[in-house]
Design a protein around this motif. Structure first.
Motif, PDB file in Angstrom:
ATOM      1  N   TRP A   1       0.803  -1.227   0.000  1.00 18.12           N
ATOM      2  CA  TRP A   1       0.000   0.000   0.000  1.00 18.12           C
ATOM      3  C   TRP A   1       0.835   1.276   0.000  1.00 18.12           C
ATOM      4  CZ3 TRP A   1      -4.944   0.032  -1.290  1.00 18.12           C
ATOM      5  CH2 TRP A   1      -5.619  -1.181  -1.259  1.00 18.12           C
TER       6      TRP A   1
ATOM      7  N   TRP B   1      -2.210   2.758  -5.156  1.00 18.87           N
ATOM      8  CA  TRP B   1      -3.195   3.813  -4.915  1.00 18.87           C
ATOM      9  C   TRP B   1      -3.683   4.435  -6.216  1.00 18.87           C
ATOM     10  CZ3 TRP B   1      -5.992   4.238  -0.870  1.00 18.87           C
ATOM     11  CH2 TRP B   1      -5.509   3.808   0.370  1.00 18.87           C
TER      12      TRP B   1
ATOM     13  N   VAL C   1      -6.334   2.015  -7.565  1.00 26.34           N
ATOM     14  CA  VAL C   1      -7.569   2.048  -6.772  1.00 26.34           C
ATOM     15  C   VAL C   1      -8.337   3.346  -7.017  1.00 26.34           C
ATOM     16  CG1 VAL C   1      -8.483   2.140  -4.427  1.00 26.34           C
ATOM     17  CG2 VAL C   1      -6.723   0.462  -5.004  1.00 26.34           C
TER      18      VAL C   1
ATOM     19  N   CYS D   1     -11.969   3.840  -8.678  1.00 22.54           N
ATOM     20  CA  CYS D   1     -13.021   4.512  -7.903  1.00 22.54           C
ATOM     21  C   CYS D   1     -13.658   5.631  -8.728  1.00 22.54           C
ATOM     22  CB  CYS D   1     -12.446   5.085  -6.611  1.00 22.54           C
ATOM     23  SG  CYS D   1     -12.082   3.878  -5.327  1.00 22.54           S
TER      24      CYS D   1
ATOM     25  N   CYS E   1      -2.049  -4.022  -8.234  1.00 25.51           N
ATOM     26  CA  CYS E   1      -1.740  -3.969  -6.792  1.00 25.51           C
ATOM     27  C   CYS E   1      -0.723  -5.027  -6.364  1.00 25.51           C
ATOM     28  CB  CYS E   1      -3.028  -4.151  -5.979  1.00 25.51           C
ATOM     29  SG  CYS E   1      -4.242  -2.823  -6.166  1.00 25.51           S
TER      30      CYS E   1
ATOM     31  N   SER F   1      -5.121  -7.479   0.568  1.00 24.52           N
ATOM     32  CA  SER F   1      -5.023  -6.305  -0.306  1.00 24.52           C
ATOM     33  C   SER F   1      -5.946  -6.426  -1.514  1.00 24.52           C
ATOM     34  CB  SER F   1      -3.577  -6.115  -0.766  1.00 24.52           C
ATOM     35  OG  SER F   1      -2.732  -5.838   0.333  1.00 24.52           O
TER      36      SER F   1
ATOM     37  N   ALA G   1      -9.354  -5.786  -0.157  1.00 27.25           N
ATOM     38  CA  ALA G   1      -9.491  -4.391   0.258  1.00 27.25           C
ATOM     39  C   ALA G   1      -9.617  -3.455  -0.935  1.00 27.25           C
ATOM     40  CB  ALA G   1      -8.294  -3.989   1.124  1.00 27.25           C
ATOM     41  N   ALA G   2      -8.788  -3.666  -1.962  1.00 27.83           N
ATOM     42  CA  ALA G   2      -8.858  -2.822  -3.155  1.00 27.83           C
ATOM     43  C   ALA G   2     -10.225  -2.932  -3.817  1.00 27.83           C
ATOM     44  CB  ALA G   2      -7.758  -3.209  -4.139  1.00 27.83           C
TER      45      ALA G   2
ATOM     46  N   ILE H   1     -12.870  -1.110  -1.659  1.00 23.23           N
ATOM     47  CA  ILE H   1     -12.773   0.353  -1.752  1.00 23.23           C
ATOM     48  C   ILE H   1     -13.468   0.853  -3.012  1.00 23.23           C
ATOM     49  CG2 ILE H   1     -11.179   2.287  -2.076  1.00 23.23           C
ATOM     50  CD1 ILE H   1      -9.174   0.768  -0.293  1.00 23.23           C
TER      51      ILE H   1
ATOM     52  N   ALA I   1     -17.189   0.364  -2.612  1.00 24.04           N
ATOM     53  CA  ALA I   1     -17.728   1.352  -1.676  1.00 24.04           C
ATOM     54  C   ALA I   1     -17.890   2.713  -2.338  1.00 24.04           C
ATOM     55  CB  ALA I   1     -16.810   1.469  -0.460  1.00 24.04           C
ATOM     56  N   ALA I   2     -16.925   3.108  -3.176  1.00 22.74           N
ATOM     57  CA  ALA I   2     -17.018   4.393  -3.862  1.00 22.74           C
ATOM     58  C   ALA I   2     -18.218   4.414  -4.802  1.00 22.74           C
ATOM     59  CB  ALA I   2     -15.727   4.672  -4.636  1.00 22.74           C
TER      60      ALA I   2
END
Length: 396
Positions: free
Chosen positions: A16, A22, A25, A29, A198, A236, A239-240, A243, A246-247
């Protein structure tokens, strides 16, 4: 355990702290937020003219985005109404069915937009009654079940008996858009690329920097570090994905509102023939679970290429190859082709009649697909361990 926790945290930090992680991601997003809100800001439009109840002529120009917003917002007026004979009769009496398409649109956007979304999805059924609608649906289900074995047909009849009827109308356009974002027209299609960006350096970095020999000389540099890397990669990847979801999901809630998630999935026109007794919200959670399992599988494939090739570029190429293969291979064939991500992590998966028998139990494609993806991810992780051991022994 303390040493493992330290290594795990360090491996997470390495993943990360990479700008590429980033960047990937955040780009995803932004892309899915834009896709979600784009219908509300479409340009172009038309001037609509209608006559109200007092005989007064109304004329107004509405952009395509304003039309869409009216359709979304006013459909909430019908929320919670049972789709019974009274509902269908009121719809036929309210909607000017004898007018031309543009005149209907003018009525919807200037007089009463509440039935606009319902008419768009159910217009072919408004010539008949509610009984005709439910009978046609049941006959269609029976025809499909006749092509199955007796046991599989009984499995789906049992689930169909648990689907509550008449359906309760809900504005499900928002949940449908979220399903599309998760499925084969959205994140599922590009998930290998996101995970690959990632994790492409997960195992390759040590070989590229020639730190592998030093690492393997330490007492925790083999099994413990492998477990830490594998778990960090899995976390990861999940999580990616979360995220990005979620966006897009937050943008969906802001523009569509928290409506329709408790509506039966059969209200969606692409799922009206499904026999799963679940709501749109539950369907979204099921697709999300499958998407996360697919993320683990993509992460394991990327890690496998990373550890055996020792090259982040090669691992990235494998991820792109997986993405292209999933997008281009023929996914219309029955049987095991239905387990392809584009079929499984999609509305197709929620309506598939595929049944798998495992140790005497009957599993629908959603259950067996989740199990298959997780087992494949574990198998690839085991192959990563073999590659890791060969590196440690200096054979790779």
């Amino acid at each position: 355990m303390k040493n493992f926790g330290t290594l795990f945290a360090y491996e997470l930090k390495k993943i990360w702290k990479r700008p590429m992680t980033w960047a990937a991601v955040l780009v995803f997003c932004a892309a899915f937020v834009i896709i979600t809100v784009q219908p509300f800001f479409r340009s172009g439009g038309a001037t609509f003219t209608a006559t109200d109840a007092d005989g007064k002529e109304i004329s107004q120009f509405l952009t395509a985005g304003e039309q869409y917003r009216l359709r979304v917002e006013r459909a909430r007026a019908l929320s919670g109404q049972p789709m019974d004979e009274t509902f269908f009769r009121t719809a036929r009496e309210t909607i000017p069915l004898d007018r031309e398409r543009f005149e209907k649109d003018s009525y919807f956007f200037l007089i009463d937009p509440s039935y606009c979304d319902f008419y768009t999805e159910f217009s072919e059924w408004l010539d008949g009654t509610a009984e005709h609608y439910y009978t046609a649906r049941q006959n269609g289900r029976e025809l499909s079940w006749q092509r199955l074995t007796e046991e599989d047909g009984a499995y789906w009849r049992e689930l169909e008996a648990r689907v509550e009827k008449p359906f309760v109308y809900q504005p499900v356009l928002g949940p449908r858009m979220l399903m599309n974002m998760l499925g084969s027209t959205g994140l599922e299609m590009f998930l290998p690329l996101l995970v690959g960006l990632c994790l492409c350096d997960l195992y390759a970095q040590e070989r590229r920097t020639r730190a592998a020999a030093l690492i393997f000389s330490s007492p925790r540099g083999r099994r413990c570090l492998y477990l830490a890397k594998t778990l960090a990669g899995a976390v990861s990847a999940v999580a990616a994905t979360l995220i990005v979801v979620a966006a897009g999901g937050l943008a969906n809630l802001l523009f569509y509102g928290p409506y329709g998630y408790d509506g039966a999935i059969q209200i969606s026109p692409w799922l009206w023939h499904s026999s799963l007794p679940i709501t749109m919200g539950q369907g979204i959670l099921i697709l999300l679970g499958l998407l996360l399992a697919y993320a683990l599988l993509c992460g394991a494939a990327t890690a496998l290429a990373s550890v055996w090739s020792g090259s982040g570029t090669a691992a990235m190429a494998i991820s792109v190859g997986v993405m292209i293969a999933a997008m281009t291979l023929d996914r219309t064939q029955p049987g095991w082709w239905e387990f392809m991500p584009a079929n499984l992590v999609d509305e197709r998966g929620l309506s598939s009649l595929q049944v798998t028998r495992l140790f005497g139990a009957q599993l629908n494609i959603l259950q067996s697909g989740l199990l298959l993806y997780l087992l494949l991810a574990l198998a690839l992780a085991a192959l990563c361990w073999l590659g890791w051991r060969k590196i440690a022994a200096g054979k790779v």
